[in-house]
Design a protein around this motif. Sequence first.
Motif, short mmCIF file in Angstrom:
data_model
loop_
_atom_site.label_atom_id
_atom_site.label_comp_id
_atom_site.label_asym_id
_atom_site.label_seq_id
_atom_site.Cartn_x
_atom_site.Cartn_y
_atom_site.Cartn_z
N UNK A 9 0.82 -1.21 0.00
CA UNK A 9 0.00 0.00 0.00
C UNK A 9 0.84 1.26 0.00
N UNK A 10 2.13 1.13 0.25
CA UNK A 10 3.00 2.30 0.28
C UNK A 10 3.61 2.59 -1.09
N UNK A 11 3.34 1.72 -2.06
CA UNK A 11 3.95 1.88 -3.37
C UNK A 11 2.99 2.57 -4.31
N UNK A 12 3.53 3.38 -5.18
CA UNK A 12 2.73 4.04 -6.20
C UNK A 12 2.76 3.29 -7.52
N UNK A 13 3.46 2.16 -7.55
CA UNK A 13 3.57 1.39 -8.78
C UNK A 13 4.53 2.03 -9.75
N UNK A 101 -18.72 1.84 1.18
CA UNK A 101 -18.99 2.98 0.28
C UNK A 101 -17.83 3.96 0.15
N UNK A 102 -17.15 4.27 1.25
CA UNK A 102 -16.07 5.25 1.22
C UNK A 102 -14.73 4.57 0.94
N UNK A 103 -13.88 5.25 0.18
CA UNK A 103 -12.53 4.73 -0.06
C UNK A 103 -11.60 5.21 1.05
N UNK A 104 -10.46 4.57 1.19
CA UNK A 104 -9.51 4.93 2.24
C UNK A 104 -8.97 6.34 1.99
N UNK A 105 -8.82 7.14 3.04
CA UNK A 105 -8.29 8.50 2.87
C UNK A 105 -6.90 8.50 2.24
N UNK A 106 -6.10 7.51 2.59
CA UNK A 106 -4.77 7.41 2.03
C UNK A 106 -4.77 6.39 0.89
N UNK A 107 -4.59 6.86 -0.31
CA UNK A 107 -4.51 5.96 -1.47
C UNK A 107 -5.79 5.84 -2.26
N UNK A 148 -7.61 2.86 -7.67
CA UNK A 148 -6.18 2.86 -7.33
C UNK A 148 -5.72 1.60 -6.63
N UNK A 149 -6.62 0.97 -5.88
CA UNK A 149 -6.23 -0.25 -5.18
C UNK A 149 -7.39 -0.82 -4.40
N UNK A 233 -6.22 0.61 8.06
CA UNK A 233 -7.47 1.00 7.40
C UNK A 233 -8.19 2.02 8.29
N UNK A 234 -8.56 3.13 7.74
CA UNK A 234 -9.21 4.18 8.51
C UNK A 234 -10.48 3.66 9.19
#
Length: 304
Positions: A9-13, A101-107, A148-149, A233-234
Motif C-alpha cells: 500500500x506504500x507503493x505508487x507502482x 462505500x467510502x474509499x480509504x483517505x490514504x490511497x 487505485x487499489x 485501514x481508517x
Amino acid sequence: MSGVEIQSSLSNGNDKKEASHDDDIRHLRDWLPKQPHLPPITNEQLSTFLHACYYSLERTKKTIDQYYTVRAAVPELFSGCNPKKPEIQKVFDSVNFVRVPEVTPKGGFRIYFASLQNFEPANFDFENSLKAFIMMTDVNLMHETQVPGYVLVLDATGVCLGHIPRISIPMLKKFLIYVQEAMPIRLKQIHVINAQAIVDKIYAIAKPFLKGEIIEIIQFHKPGNMDTFYDCVSKDILPKELGGKSKTIETLHSENKRKVEDSTDYLQALEKTAKADESKRPGQPKGHGEIFGMEGSFRKLTLD
C-alpha cells in the motif's frame, strides 16, 4: 510474477505517463487479431487491464489471456451466473459480502469485506460462496474500472474446525489463480480480523497456492486487537460493527446483494462472452494441467 501486479500500500507502482496510454491501446489492438481464441475486447476493457497491470504491456497481455482462459476453464465458478438462483440466494443468506462505500483517505483504496452470517458449517457452501464473491466483483468492476487499489477484509468470527472439510482444495487453487493472475485489480492489502487459532490451519491450506507478493500483504489481527487493523485501514469509513461510522454490515450487504441481483442480465451476458475458445488458440490449446498444474486425486479435505 505474471498477471496482475500486487504491490504494498506504500507503493505508487510504475505507472507510465498518461500520454502513452493511447499508444498502449493501439499496441493491444494490433496484438488482439493475433489472438483469435480471445473474444472481442473494448478499449475500455483494455484500459482496465492496463491500469491493473501498472501499464506494463507484457503483463497486461498475460493477464488478459489468463482472465479469459480461466473463466472458460472453470465452469463451476463462471457458469450459471444467476444471483437469483436458490443456491446463490442461500449463500447471500449465510455470508456477508460488503463493498464499503467510502474509499480509504490514504490511497483512495476500495474495501471489500466478507464475514459469516450463519456459523453452522453445514450451511457453508464453499464453491457457491466463491461464485457469489466473483459475481460481486464482476458487478462492481463494471461500475469502477480503474480503482487505485483494493483492500480485502475477511472477518474470521464464527469460523470453526467444521468448516475445513467443506473446502475443496482444487477449487480453492483455481480461485486463487484467478484472483492473483487474472482479475484486473490492484490488490494492496488483505486483512484477516478476529483471527483465532483455526485460521492458522486454513491459512496453511491456502499458502501453497499463494504467490510471495500476496503473502507479503496479508496481515492477521487477533480477536480483541483491532488497533493493528485500524493502523492500516481508517476506522471511520468502516461499518458500525467494526467501530466505524458507515452503515451496518447487514445494510451494506443487503444493498450489495440488490445491486448484484439487478445486474443479472449483465452477469449472464458476461458468462457467455468473457471466455477463451481454446480450439482457436494459436499453437497448442491450453489444458487444465498447463493452466492450474497438477490437481491430485483429492477433492475435499478430511480431518483424519
